[in-house]
Design a protein around this motif. Structure first.
Motif, PDB file in Angstrom:
ATOM      1  N   THR A   1       0.793  -1.227   0.000  1.00 46.41           N
ATOM      2  CA  THR A   1       0.000   0.000   0.000  1.00 46.41           C
ATOM      3  C   THR A   1       0.829   1.282   0.000  1.00 46.41           C
ATOM      4  OG1 THR A   1      -0.195   0.023   2.408  1.00 46.41           O
ATOM      5  CG2 THR A   1      -1.937  -1.106   1.166  1.00 46.41           C
ATOM      6  N   ARG A   2       2.014   1.273   0.607  1.00 49.30           N
ATOM      7  CA  ARG A   2       2.797   2.517   0.619  1.00 49.30           C
ATOM      8  C   ARG A   2       4.276   2.230   0.870  1.00 49.30           C
ATOM      9  NH1 ARG A   2       2.241   7.838   0.502  1.00 49.30           N
ATOM     10  NH2 ARG A   2       3.716   9.167   1.605  1.00 49.30           N
ATOM     11  N   LEU A   3       5.122   2.892   0.093  1.00 53.28           N
ATOM     12  CA  LEU A   3       6.585   2.796   0.252  1.00 53.28           C
ATOM     13  C   LEU A   3       7.164   4.190   0.406  1.00 53.28           C
ATOM     14  CD1 LEU A   3       9.307   1.183   0.019  1.00 53.28           C
ATOM     15  CD2 LEU A   3       9.196   1.663  -2.432  1.00 53.28           C
ATOM     16  N   GLU A   4       8.022   4.377   1.412  1.00 51.26           N
ATOM     17  CA  GLU A   4       8.739   5.629   1.593  1.00 51.26           C
ATOM     18  C   GLU A   4      10.223   5.311   1.706  1.00 51.26           C
ATOM     19  OE1 GLU A   4       7.160   7.429   5.081  1.00 51.26           O
ATOM     20  OE2 GLU A   4       5.202   7.872   4.182  1.00 51.26           O
ATOM     21  N   VAL A   5      11.042   6.037   0.984  1.00 52.04           N
ATOM     22  CA  VAL A   5      12.485   5.842   1.019  1.00 52.04           C
ATOM     23  C   VAL A   5      13.149   7.160   1.400  1.00 52.04           C
ATOM     24  CG1 VAL A   5      14.535   5.119  -0.247  1.00 52.04           C
ATOM     25  CG2 VAL A   5      12.331   4.062  -0.755  1.00 52.04           C
ATOM     26  N   TYR A   6      14.054   7.096   2.383  1.00 49.26           N
ATOM     27  CA  TYR A   6      14.709   8.283   2.905  1.00 49.26           C
ATOM     28  C   TYR A   6      16.221   8.197   2.703  1.00 49.26           C
ATOM     29  CZ  TYR A   6      10.307   9.138   5.334  1.00 49.26           C
ATOM     30  OH  TYR A   6       8.982   9.369   5.636  1.00 49.26           O
ATOM     31  N   TYR A   7      16.899   9.334   2.800  1.00 55.52           N
ATOM     32  CA  TYR A   7      18.359   9.346   2.785  1.00 55.52           C
ATOM     33  C   TYR A   7      18.879  10.402   3.753  1.00 55.52           C
ATOM     34  CZ  TYR A   7      18.169  13.554  -0.148  1.00 55.52           C
ATOM     35  OH  TYR A   7      17.928  14.810  -0.643  1.00 55.52           O
TER      36      TYR A   7
END
Length: 300
Positions: free
Chosen positions: A294-300
């Motif tokens: 349902t949802r993907l978040e990618v951070y750096y």
């Protein structure tokens, strides 16, 4: 109250642009390109920000500020597309002549109006002798009045930088580098998965989705399982090959409806040099649908 005010002034050296005062704030720039203008229209679509800095054509545009000892800058930007360096970029200089790029950390909030999002962009980690800060809005093939800048803040301490690289709501495959043919996309409104759009399998077979993401640090994925069945494994690679399994952690499943439960999966550290991420959904001998993404978040 006095202690709070003093502390606030110490942290924020000055605000060079703010909603409702952007026109006068341009006087604080040391230099700016001739195609910079102030937008005052359609206020409700910009979180009630009545004056924003933007450009009036498709050419390069820039603003230059004196850092005056600031070590971090926070910029509020409105955009109809993911903010990347091709839309807005930050630079610093020691002498006002030679500029070098600085890393841009991003976080956004859905604005709820005509597809715009409000971005908080943070630049920090400047060279010790940096004296000037430059905002560049690069040239585009066609004129676009977005992005627009709502505020610029300078601080002698680091602003919080969450660094959202991008998100995927699994509405379609537009943000995916590659996807197995075994997937289908569905609209939200299921009730037990909220109003989310979803990606799910048609057959109980090993299936995968790949993303081309340079230098991610951490990841958060929400998906739903059925009767406790449905796993997602995270892999990383520097060249879309020789993928390595990355350690991940899952929350305890939270019950959503009947035999369905939601799971939040996180990855805290990706290998250095990662440029590709793969979500692998192994076969499990149960119904083919779970896990439902349902949802993907990618951070750096």
């Amino acid at each position: 109250m006095k202690k709070y005010i003093i502390s606030f002034i110490c942290i924020l050296l000055f605000i060079t642009a703010s909603c409702g005062a952007s026109a006068s704030s341009l006087q604080n720039t040391l230099e700016r390109s001739g195609n910079i203008r102030i937008y005052t229209n359609n206020v409700k679509s910009f979180n009630n920000c009545s004056e924003r800095i933007g450009k009036k054509d498709k050419e390069d545009a820039f603003l230059i500020y004196a850092l005056n000892g600031a070590r971090s800058v926070k910029v509020t930007v409105y955009s109809d597309a993911l903010i990347e360096e091709s839309r807005i970029a930050f630079y610093v200089s020691e002498d006002g002549e030679a500029y070098e790029p600085v890393k841009m950390y991003r976080e956004f909030t859905e604005n709820g109006n005509v597809g715009y999002s409000e971005y908080t962009l943070v630049a920090k980690g400047f060279p010790e002798d940096a004296q000037y800060f430059k905002i560049v809005m690069p040239a585009t093939e066609k004129f676009s009045y977005l992005p627009q800048i709502g505020s610029v803040e300078f601080s002698d301490e680091d602003f919080e930088a969450k660094g959202l690289l991008f998100e995927d709501d699994f509405k379609n495959k537009n943000k995916m580098y590659d996807i197995s043919s075994n997937f289908r996309f569905e609209n939200g409104g299921s009730g037990y998965m909220g109003d989310n759009t979803t990606t799910l399998r048609m057959y109980d077979l090993d299936s995968a989705i790949k993303y081309n993401i340079k230098n991610p640090i951490n990841l958060k994925l929400r998906y739903f399982i059925m009767d406790g069945k449905g796993e997602v494994e995270i892999y990383a690679s520097s060249r879309d090959g020789d993928y390595t399994l990355v350690q991940s952690e899952k929350t305890l499943p939270f019950h959503s409806h009947n035999n369905w439960s939601g799971v939040d999966l996180t990855v805290q550290n990706f290998p250095e040099g990662t440029e590709y991420i793969m979500l692998k959904l192994p076969a499990h001998g149960h119904s083919p649908w779970p896990p439902v993404l349902t949802r993907l978040e990618v951070y750096y």
